[in-house]
Design an enzyme around this catalytic site. Structure first.
Site: not given
Ligand code: ADP
Ligand code: ZN
Length: 699
Positions: A262, A264, A266, A484
């Site tokens: 997640g 970025g 890809t 807590e």
């Molecule tokens: P990974 O391939 O690293 O698992 P992705 O590139 O598929 O992650 O990212 C998933 C989504 O998260 C993207 O489509 C985008 O919407 C958001 N995202 C992740 N990193 C960024 C970034 N640096 N800037 C803007 N959006 C991002």
């Molecule tokens: Zn606890």
């Protein structure tokens, strides 16, 4: 002059169109081919089948005579001497012929073939289904027993070939079989389209091009400055390779994007393709894998063949660890021949294509450590681009990107504040927060998205859904509240514990209550900081002990966490006097199965003892702190019971202001100062595992 310009414009446009059709999907090619030279298409078979059915329907109208039953036939036709002929067809039914002169009578108004041609003898008028020819004849004789000899009508048997019925009875199963077979073959050829039947070995890469949607550029990627610089170079290679090759340099064949999910990766790869204006093949490592042996290797071959045709281009392989995992040394143990063959083929292909063929391979993984070393050597994925979780400023930029689609924002939504509230979030998480916030606002029928919507979205993503109707007794609730409150009190009074944001006893996800912190995103963690962290995490159980002299299972999560901390301190970070500066951390990840420990039994006993000691000491320390501040603790627990949610302000009211500034505040100040000096922040490369800090302590 103007005209010349105009012409060249036109030419360019044509060029562009041509480009598209070359690069367009296979399907498109087929259509254009089809126009020039009609090919046999499987759809024709469907057409033929349809025509045959229609014809059969038309032909069979011949036996569509009105049906009469025996009694009607006997009473109104036979007994009145109207019948001229009875023909029994195939022993299944009788065709009744009525005398021509009688046909004008009222009762025959529904008869068929009234105007039939007398020359050909005409058709029958009625049809009488029969079960058994012998019985039918008997009945007929019986009915005519009073008739004169001339008046009698006898049965004429006739064998009629049902030509179409016969053909159909053997053709239909074949047609059905062929149809099913074709259906499956089409399925198997799948997304590649194409009419090749055995395309299982074809690569499953999805191709993006100028023609199809891939409108990502570097502006869509926020933060990741270092990665962007590296990857911009790749764009440059693709755009003007001569610049590099003229100087004798070789263009790199591949780059490996490494980082948590997640972040970025890809997105970055797509941006490269979008900026370089070259075709982009995207597929996942698992796409190579199939249940048939040899398919993976064949798909790799096919992928590279396709890519070379479209060069310059980019191949992006997501989750490359699916095939790129280190090959086993012992072939009998946990090795996977098919995967290894696929990997070998990939290595061969990467070596095989010429240096300047213009195909660049980008691959993404979140576990570079388990990849086969052969993949990482120079000449293959010789560049590793690290894509880390974003820090505060990067999160701010990512928020800016993802807040753009949310047009109706409240004035109180502060991007700086939001990015501070979301430590440890990846880009994908932030995208999710923005979307979730909009959904929450819509659910409340709000016209705008407010700050509270964003905070709720963050809570929801970290902790799961609120479960207000979980059934909890008063006693249980009291235990949770004091547990807590214990976390909150201890962490408030310790210098290095994470600053508290709020404490709730509203069940959420699997947790019954939670204390939310803003983890300090430290680059280096000291021993004191870790000890304080452990102490605060044990504060929950300590509070139960101090207040009720009873402990509960609610501390499971806390204990799991501190156990991991303590063992990490002793065996990874060398923070115990008894073990000394040894680390048994294995950054290569090669020793995955962990059958053998890299230390002796004696050491392992020492490690256990050292970890136990750390936890024991911190537990006593937490109890001490709580005993000294029992009054405040009880007050806090009671407020929590009453209000269910308390914030840092409430703690401040009870215990007074914290004397220490948090890391992010300190950082803010430093940045302010640095802005004046125009100095960059100190290098951040020495990142020590800072995942130790989690943002929630759940009960
Ligand atoms: P990974 O391939 O690293 O698992 P992705 O590139 O598929 O992650 O990212 C998933 C989504 O998260 C993207 O489509 C985008 O919407 C958001 N995202 C992740 N990193 C960024 C970034 N640096 N800037 C803007 N959006 C991002
Ligand atoms: Zn606890």
């Amino acid at each position: 002059m103007a005209e010349v310009n105009h012409n060249s414009d036109n030419k360019e446009k044509k060029e562009e169109n041509k480009d598209k059709s070359i690069f367009g999907k296979n399907l498109k090619n087929n259509i254009t081919k089809g126009e020039n030279k009609p090919k046999f298409s499987p759809y024709w078979i469907y057409g033929i089948i349809a025509v045959v059915f229609i014809m059969l329907n038309l032909m069979s109208t011949g036996s569509d005579l009105p049906i009469v039953d025996w009694y009607k036939f006997e009473d109104t036709m036979l007994k009145t001497h109207d019948v001229s002929r009875i023909v029994v067809v195939n022993g299944k039914y009788a065709e009744i012929y009525i005398k021509k002169e009688k046909l004008t009578e009222e009762k025959y108004k529904n008869a068929a073939n009234k105007e039939s041609n007398p020359l050909t003898g005409g058709g029958a008028q009625y049809k009488l289904p029969i079960l058994d020819v012998a019985i039918f004849s008997e009945k007929l004789d019986e009915a005519q027993k009073d008739f004169n000899k001339e008046e009698r009508v006898s049965v004429i048997p006739e064998d009629r070939k049902d030509f179409f019925g016969d053909i159909l009875s053997w053709l239909l199963p074949i047609i059905i079989l062929v149809a099913i077979w074709m259906f499956f073959m089409r399925k198997m050829t799948g997304a590649n389209g194409g009419n090749q039947i055995f395309s299982i070995g074809k690569s499953k890469a999805k191709m993006f091009d100028k023609g199809n949607k891939l409108n990502v550029d570097f502006n869509d990627v926020a933060g990741l400055e270092e990665a962007k610089i590296e990857i911009k170079e790749i764009v440059d290679f693709l755009k003007s390779p001569e610049k590099y090759t003229n100087l004798g340099g070789k263009i790199p064949k591949g780059a490996l994007l490494v980082g948590p999910p997640g972040t970025g990766k890809t997105l970055l790869a797509k941006a490269v393709a979008g900026e370089a204006h070259v075709p982009f093949f995207s597929l996942s490592g698992s796409d190579f894998v199939e249940m048939f042996v040899g398919v993976g290797a064949s798909r790799v071959r096919d992928l590279f063949k396709q890519a070379k045709e479209k060069s310059p281009c980019i191949i992006f392989i997501d989750e490359i660890d699916a095939i790129g995992r280190a090959r086993g040394k012992n072939p009998n143990m946990g090795s996977n021949d098919e995967r290894e063959n696929t990997l070998n083929q990939l290595l061969t292909e990467m070596d095989g294509f010429g240096d300047n063929s213009g195909v660049i391979i980008l691959a993404a993984t979140n576990r570079a450590d388990i990849l086969d070393k052969a993949l990482l050597r120079a000449g293959r994925f010789d560049r590793q681009i690290h894509v880390e979780l974003p820090d505060v400023t990067e999160r701010e930029q990512i928020f800016k990107v993802h807040l753009k689609p949310l047009v109706h924002l409240d004035a109180d939504v502060d991007i700086k504040f939001l990015s501070k509230q979301t430590p440890g979030f990846s880009g994908a998480d932030i995208a999710n927060v923005c979307n979730e916030a909009a959904l929450i606002a819509a659910r409340r029928d709000n016209k705008t998205v407010s700050k509270q919507d964003f905070l709720n979205a963050v809570d929801r993503i970290v902790g799961g859904l609120e479960k207000r109707n979980k059934i909890i007794t008063k006693d249980e609730k009291r235990t949770i509240a004091y547990h807590e409150a214990g976390h909150a009190t201890v962490s408030w009074l310790l210098e290095f514990a994470n600053p508290l944001v709020k404490v709730t006893i509203i069940p959420r996800g699997k947790a019954l209550g939670a204390a939310w912190y803003l983890p300090e995103e430290r680059q280096i963690t000291t021993k004191e900081q870790m000890l304080d962290e452990i102490c605060a995490t044990l504060g929950g159980r300590a509070s139960e002990q101090v207040n009720f002299q009873k402990i509960s299972s609610g501390a499971l999560n806390d204990l799991e966490k501190v156990t991991k901390y303590a063992y990490a301190m002793v065996s990874y970070y060398g923070m115990s006097d008894k073990i000394g500066n040894l680390s048994f951390f294995d950054s290569t990840g090669q020793n995955e199965y962990g059958f053998t420990k890299p230390y002796s039994e004696k050491t392992s006993e020492k490690i256990d003892a050292a970890a136990q000691e750390i936890i024991e000491q911190q537990y006593l320390r937490a109890q001490d702190i709580l005993n000294q501040n029992k009054e405040g603790l009880i007050k806090l627990g009671d407020i929590l019971l009453e209000r269910e949610v308390i914030f840092a302000e409430d703690l401040e009211a009870i215990f007074g202001k914290r004397n220490w500034e948090s890391r992010s505040d300190a950082l803010d100040k430093e940045i302010e100062k640095d802005k004046n000096d125009e100095k960059l922040l100190s290098d951040k490369t020495e990142t020590i595992n800072n995942n130790l800090t989690d943002s929630v302590n759940i009960t």
